[in-house]
Design a protein around this motif. Structure first.
Motif, PDB file in Angstrom:
ATOM      1  N   ILE A 158       0.846  -1.192   0.000  1.00  0.00           N
ATOM      2  CA  ILE A 158       0.000   0.000   0.000  1.00  0.00           C
ATOM      3  C   ILE A 158       0.886   1.249   0.000  1.00  0.00           C
ATOM      4  CG2 ILE A 158      -1.874   1.214   1.162  1.00  0.00           C
ATOM      5  CD1 ILE A 158      -2.602  -1.586   0.068  1.00  0.00           C
ATOM      6  N   ARG A 159       0.568   2.182  -0.877  1.00  0.00           N
ATOM      7  CA  ARG A 159       1.367   3.408  -0.971  1.00  0.00           C
ATOM      8  C   ARG A 159       1.101   4.331   0.213  1.00  0.00           C
ATOM      9  NH1 ARG A 159       1.742   5.950  -5.277  1.00  0.00           N
ATOM     10  NH2 ARG A 159       0.716   4.551  -6.776  1.00  0.00           N
ATOM     11  N   ASP A 160       1.928   5.350   0.370  1.00  0.00           N
ATOM     12  CA  ASP A 160       1.697   6.378   1.382  1.00  0.00           C
ATOM     13  C   ASP A 160       0.540   7.258   0.915  1.00  0.00           C
ATOM     14  OD1 ASP A 160       3.768   5.491   2.991  1.00  0.00           O
ATOM     15  OD2 ASP A 160       5.250   6.801   2.035  1.00  0.00           O
ATOM     16  N   ALA A 161      -0.568   7.166   1.596  1.00  0.00           N
ATOM     17  CA  ALA A 161      -1.759   7.932   1.230  1.00  0.00           C
ATOM     18  C   ALA A 161      -2.568   8.194   2.491  1.00  0.00           C
ATOM     19  CB  ALA A 161      -2.595   7.165   0.206  1.00  0.00           C
ATOM     20  N   LYS A 162      -3.416   9.234   2.432  1.00  0.00           N
ATOM     21  CA  LYS A 162      -4.223   9.618   3.594  1.00  0.00           C
ATOM     22  C   LYS A 162      -5.706   9.653   3.263  1.00  0.00           C
ATOM     23  CE  LYS A 162      -0.752  12.652   5.776  1.00  0.00           C
ATOM     24  NZ  LYS A 162      -0.492  14.051   6.231  1.00  0.00           N
ATOM     25  N   TRP A 163      -6.490   9.407   4.288  1.00  0.00           N
ATOM     26  CA  TRP A 163      -7.910   9.703   4.215  1.00  0.00           C
ATOM     27  C   TRP A 163      -8.096  11.211   4.445  1.00  0.00           C
ATOM     28  CZ3 TRP A 163     -11.286   6.219   2.499  1.00  0.00           C
ATOM     29  CH2 TRP A 163     -10.972   4.867   2.627  1.00  0.00           C
ATOM     30  N   SER A 164      -9.279  11.700   4.137  1.00  0.00           N
ATOM     31  CA  SER A 164      -9.525  13.143   4.250  1.00  0.00           C
ATOM     32  C   SER A 164      -9.576  13.640   5.690  1.00  0.00           C
ATOM     33  CB  SER A 164     -10.823  13.512   3.519  1.00  0.00           C
ATOM     34  OG  SER A 164     -11.890  12.676   3.913  1.00  0.00           O
ATOM     35  N   ASN A 165      -9.531  12.736   6.660  1.00  0.00           N
ATOM     36  CA  ASN A 165      -9.414  13.166   8.066  1.00  0.00           C
ATOM     37  C   ASN A 165      -7.972  13.104   8.551  1.00  0.00           C
ATOM     38  OD1 ASN A 165      -9.019  10.425   8.306  1.00  0.00           O
ATOM     39  ND2 ASN A 165     -10.583  10.102   9.890  1.00  0.00           N
ATOM     40  N   GLY A 166      -7.048  12.849   7.623  1.00  0.00           N
ATOM     41  CA  GLY A 166      -5.634  12.864   7.955  1.00  0.00           C
ATOM     42  C   GLY A 166      -5.047  11.532   8.364  1.00  0.00           C
ATOM     43  N   THR A 167      -5.862  10.510   8.583  1.00  0.00           N
ATOM     44  CA  THR A 167      -5.341   9.199   8.973  1.00  0.00           C
ATOM     45  C   THR A 167      -4.828   8.452   7.743  1.00  0.00           C
ATOM     46  OG1 THR A 167      -7.535   8.176   8.781  1.00  0.00           O
ATOM     47  CG2 THR A 167      -6.907   9.051  10.924  1.00  0.00           C
ATOM     48  N   PRO A 168      -3.828   7.606   7.909  1.00  0.00           N
ATOM     49  CA  PRO A 168      -3.262   6.913   6.749  1.00  0.00           C
ATOM     50  C   PRO A 168      -4.183   5.825   6.204  1.00  0.00           C
ATOM     51  CG  PRO A 168      -2.211   6.175   8.780  1.00  0.00           C
ATOM     52  CD  PRO A 168      -3.079   7.330   9.160  1.00  0.00           C
ATOM     53  N   LEU A 177     -18.810  10.731   5.733  1.00  0.00           N
ATOM     54  CA  LEU A 177     -18.039  10.111   4.662  1.00  0.00           C
ATOM     55  C   LEU A 177     -16.573  10.495   4.776  1.00  0.00           C
ATOM     56  CD1 LEU A 177     -20.447  10.850   1.676  1.00  0.00           C
ATOM     57  CD2 LEU A 177     -19.782   8.564   2.444  1.00  0.00           C
ATOM     58  N   LEU A 178     -15.713   9.587   4.364  1.00  0.00           N
ATOM     59  CA  LEU A 178     -14.287   9.876   4.223  1.00  0.00           C
ATOM     60  C   LEU A 178     -13.893   9.668   2.758  1.00  0.00           C
ATOM     61  CD1 LEU A 178     -12.262   8.322   7.200  1.00  0.00           C
ATOM     62  CD2 LEU A 178     -12.852  10.715   6.790  1.00  0.00           C
ATOM     63  N   ALA A 179     -12.856  10.372   2.342  1.00  0.00           N
ATOM     64  CA  ALA A 179     -12.353  10.232   0.979  1.00  0.00           C
ATOM     65  C   ALA A 179     -10.857   9.983   0.998  1.00  0.00           C
ATOM     66  CB  ALA A 179     -12.662  11.495   0.171  1.00  0.00           C
ATOM     67  N   ASN A 180     -10.407   9.176   0.056  1.00  0.00           N
ATOM     68  CA  ASN A 180      -8.965   9.039  -0.175  1.00  0.00           C
ATOM     69  C   ASN A 180      -8.660   9.261  -1.656  1.00  0.00           C
ATOM     70  OD1 ASN A 180      -9.918   6.659  -1.338  1.00  0.00           O
ATOM     71  ND2 ASN A 180      -8.095   5.489  -0.757  1.00  0.00           N
ATOM     72  N   THR A 234     -31.924  17.140  -4.679  1.00  0.00           N
ATOM     73  CA  THR A 234     -31.691  17.278  -6.113  1.00  0.00           C
ATOM     74  C   THR A 234     -30.343  17.902  -6.447  1.00  0.00           C
ATOM     75  OG1 THR A 234     -32.849  19.405  -6.115  1.00  0.00           O
ATOM     76  CG2 THR A 234     -34.156  17.437  -6.601  1.00  0.00           C
ATOM     77  N   THR A 235     -29.552  18.227  -5.445  1.00  0.00           N
ATOM     78  CA  THR A 235     -28.201  18.723  -5.700  1.00  0.00           C
ATOM     79  C   THR A 235     -27.242  18.127  -4.678  1.00  0.00           C
ATOM     80  OG1 THR A 235     -28.434  20.670  -4.263  1.00  0.00           O
ATOM     81  CG2 THR A 235     -29.061  20.935  -6.585  1.00  0.00           C
ATOM     82  N   PHE A 236     -26.012  17.951  -5.097  1.00  0.00           N
ATOM     83  CA  PHE A 236     -24.936  17.602  -4.175  1.00  0.00           C
ATOM     84  C   PHE A 236     -23.634  18.052  -4.812  1.00  0.00           C
ATOM     85  CE2 PHE A 236     -25.951  13.909  -6.737  1.00  0.00           C
ATOM     86  CZ  PHE A 236     -24.730  13.395  -7.153  1.00  0.00           C
ATOM     87  N   SER A 237     -22.629  18.285  -3.994  1.00  0.00           N
ATOM     88  CA  SER A 237     -21.384  18.843  -4.510  1.00  0.00           C
ATOM     89  C   SER A 237     -20.172  18.196  -3.862  1.00  0.00           C
ATOM     90  CB  SER A 237     -21.346  20.356  -4.292  1.00  0.00           C
ATOM     91  OG  SER A 237     -21.425  20.674  -2.916  1.00  0.00           O
ATOM     92  N   LEU A 238     -19.082  18.161  -4.621  1.00  0.00           N
ATOM     93  CA  LEU A 238     -17.807  17.638  -4.166  1.00  0.00           C
ATOM     94  C   LEU A 238     -16.752  18.720  -4.355  1.00  0.00           C
ATOM     95  CD1 LEU A 238     -19.574  15.123  -5.220  1.00  0.00           C
ATOM     96  CD2 LEU A 238     -17.408  13.914  -5.371  1.00  0.00           C
ATOM     97  N   VAL A 239     -15.737  18.683  -3.520  1.00  0.00           N
ATOM     98  CA  VAL A 239     -14.612  19.616  -3.655  1.00  0.00           C
ATOM     99  C   VAL A 239     -13.321  18.810  -3.771  1.00  0.00           C
ATOM    100  CG1 VAL A 239     -15.758  21.484  -2.418  1.00  0.00           C
ATOM    101  CG2 VAL A 239     -14.361  19.827  -1.147  1.00  0.00           C
ATOM    102  N   LYS A 240     -12.307  19.454  -4.299  1.00  0.00           N
ATOM    103  CA  LYS A 240     -11.015  18.797  -4.433  1.00  0.00           C
ATOM    104  C   LYS A 240     -10.515  18.344  -3.069  1.00  0.00           C
ATOM    105  CE  LYS A 240      -6.301  19.659  -6.095  1.00  0.00           C
ATOM    106  NZ  LYS A 240      -5.411  20.613  -6.818  1.00  0.00           N
ATOM    107  N   ASN A 241     -10.005  17.117  -3.040  1.00  0.00           N
ATOM    108  CA  ASN A 241      -9.471  16.549  -1.803  1.00  0.00           C
ATOM    109  C   ASN A 241      -7.970  16.840  -1.729  1.00  0.00           C
ATOM    110  OD1 ASN A 241      -8.819  15.041   0.448  1.00  0.00           O
ATOM    111  ND2 ASN A 241      -9.033  13.046  -0.588  1.00  0.00           N
TER     112      ASN A 241
END
Length: 558
Positions: free
Chosen positions: A115-125, A224-227, A240-247
């Motif tokens: 597994i590469r070095d990567a983080k979830w959007s809460n900062g945990t690996p 939700l978390l994002a990686n 009827t709407t939802f939005s995402l932002v750059k992680n």
């Protein structure tokens, strides 16, 4: 390029065919409901000075839980936010993502991922444990995932027995030996394994976050978390709407050009066009008469898709257990008129259960090139089958409810089929039942329907992604059809004697499709084409016919 993949490199304005889904998906064209959202005025506000891609969709976002999602839009948005061991490039070729290395044993049955070095959007690996947890959760009977079967399709050791309740989840062939090492044991080598790893059910889930959120997990943006490239910013389930932002925590954030994605759900395609014309949408699907109006526009693109639309008869409903009645119904409507006069979007009439340009066989040819050919619309033959069915059933008339989803195209197709069948088969009456897609799927999953207009998108590049739906007990066998010969054939081709004999396996899959068609297990309607408008300042959208249908990682907006 892999088999059966399609991609639109918008910047080059061309479609690349490649050869390698969901329900599914699990993706569809819908018809207006009585509560359609407002038109262009309700579209997301354009953000000045930011690269926000505004997307028009015709269905609500059903789920952001990678183990629960079953439809195309859900898979698309999950893939916006989460990456698995692999992703796919613009040509559909699997590329390492959360895994930076994969070591395969000599027999092809043990794969060790680093597994590469990567983080979830809460900062945990991101760790190997996130994959082990997610995969075990997927097959757990407590999760009751509609996609639990996919772990067995991938060949993961003991997956089928765990899903069947014969073994415990700790016996699944996946183990995080430390934070960086994930060992996967297969019961057989699987040629399309890497492609499956880019499919959302195999994505990781952070166990601590999941347990912290409990029953609220994946139900709102805060749960939700994002990686992956983007993270959910705003989402109200059913809205009827939802939005995402750059992680910004994404390991490859430097290559992401967009600042975010705004999704607007508009079921009425005319309202979608108004929003597009007003500049509130950068991307929208067309249907019906709109297509001919825009075909000469440089913003118009036609994309071949892998989705098969078909009618699924519930064989627990009186009359539909009769094969002659099913054959009558399957031959009684004009498929060519549906694609040419209603859809007009590049869809093709389907006289098959396995779509064209899905997968290439050991002979190097597309499955459809050498598979059987089956009867198309033939109203005279349909009438003969109906007469025979009436004698066998002892009836002169039958009434069935036709379930479909509340999109414009699905409504028009259902209305046309109703008219065609009632005209060609006097004594048969269809009552129409329109439902939002999520409700339609739930009703069919429970068997609470009579005949349903549904679709399936290929999850991986092999005919089995369609054919294993109709084995006895499959969660996708909505019609409850059962045939021991068919079950044995599919079992042998998927994990039995034929699994390691490519040429013989391919012939068995052709035979299996022949059984489905001869028994009218489904009534094919069309293979989907997508007609879309894309603003000229948008580049880099990637469209695929297998698995996740749209990727935005390389998209840009000038």
């Amino acid at each position: 390029m892999r088999r059966g993949k399609f991609m639109l490199a918008v910047s080059m304005v061309m479609v690349l065919l490649a050869g390698c889904g969901n329900s599914g998906n699990n993706a569809a064209d819908k018809a207006p409901s009585g509560s359609a959202p407002a038109a262009a005025s309700s579209a997301p506000a354009k953000t000045t000075g930011s690269k926000i891609l505004n997307l028009g969709k015709d269905v609500e976002l059903a789920s952001m839980d990678s183990a629960i999602a079953t439809d195309g839009l859900s898979f698309e948005v999950i893939a916006d936010t989460i990456e698995g061991l692999y992703t796919v490039d613009e040509a559909g070729v699997p590329q390492l993502a959360m895994a930076e290395k994969a070591d395969v044993s000599a027999d092809g049955k043990t794969i060790t991922f680093t597994i590469r070095d990567a983080k979830w959007s809460n900062g945990t690996p991101v760790t190997a444990h996130d994959f082990e947890f997610a995969w075990k959760r997927l097959v757990s009977p407590e999760t009751a995932s509609e996609y639990s079967f996919i772990m067995g399709v991938a060949g993961v050791k003991n997956a089928d027995d765990i899903v069947a309740g014969k073994k415990g989840i700790d016996e699944l062939g996946v183990k995080a030996t430390d934070d960086k090492t994930l060992v996967v044991e297969l019961d057989r080598p699987v040629a399309f394994f890497n492609s499956l790893m880019a499919f959302p059910p195999f994505y990781p889930i952070n166990e601590a976050f999941y347990k912290e959120k409990g029953t609220e997990y994946a139900l709102t943006a805060d749960n939700l978390l994002a990686n992956g490239p983007f993270k959910m910013d705003k989402w109200d389930v059913g809205g009827t709407t939802f939005s995402l932002v750059k992680n910004t925590d994404y390991y490859d954030a430097g290559s992401i050009k967009l600042d975010g994605l705004n999704y607007q759900v508009i079921k009425d395609t005319q309202q979608s066009i108004l929003a597009y014309e007003n500049g509130d949408l950068d991307y929208v699907q067309l249907s019906g008469e709109q297509i001919s109006s825009y075909q000469d526009s440089p913003e118009y693109h036609s994309i071949v898709a892998g989705y098969l639309w078909y009618l699924s008869p519930n064989m627990k409903v009186k009359g539909l257990e009769n094969v002659n009645l099913r054959k009558a119904l399957s031959l009684a409507y004009d498929k060519q008129a549906i694609v040419e006069e209603i859809l007009k979007d590049g869809s093709i009439a389907a006289d098959f259960a396995v779509p064209t340009q899905l997968a290439t066989g050991p002979d190097g040819k597309d499955f459809r090139e050498t598979a059987g050919t089956y009867p198309t619309t033939n109203k005279e033959e349909a009438a003969k089958y109906w007469e025979q069915a009436k004698k066998e059933l002892g009836v002169d008339s039958l009434k069935f409810e036709l379930l479909f989803e509340d999109t414009e195209s699905a409504t028009l197709v259902a209305q046309f089929i109703q008219s065609e069948i009632e005209s060609a088969l006097p004594g048969i009456t269809f009552e129409l039942k329109s439902q939002p897609k999520k409700n339609r799927v739930e009703l069919m999953q429970k068997g609470d329907y009579q005949i349903g207009l549904t679709r399936w998108g290929p999850d991986y590049a092999d005919p089995m992604t369609y054919l294993d739906m109709w084995v006895t007990g499959s969660p996708n066998n909505y019609g409850f059809w059962s045939n021991p010969e068919y079950d044995a054939l599919i079992n042998s081709a998927s994990k039995g004697d034929l699994a390691s004999k490519p040429e013989e396996r391919w012939e068995a899959l052709k035979k299996a499709e022949g059984i489905v068609m001869d028994q009218a297990v489904i009534f094919p309607v069309y293979q989907k084409g997508n007609a879309v408008l894309i603003k000229p300042n948008v580049t880099g959208l990637e469209f695929h016919s297998v698995g996740v249908n749209v990727f935005y990682k390389h998209a840009d907006k000038s």
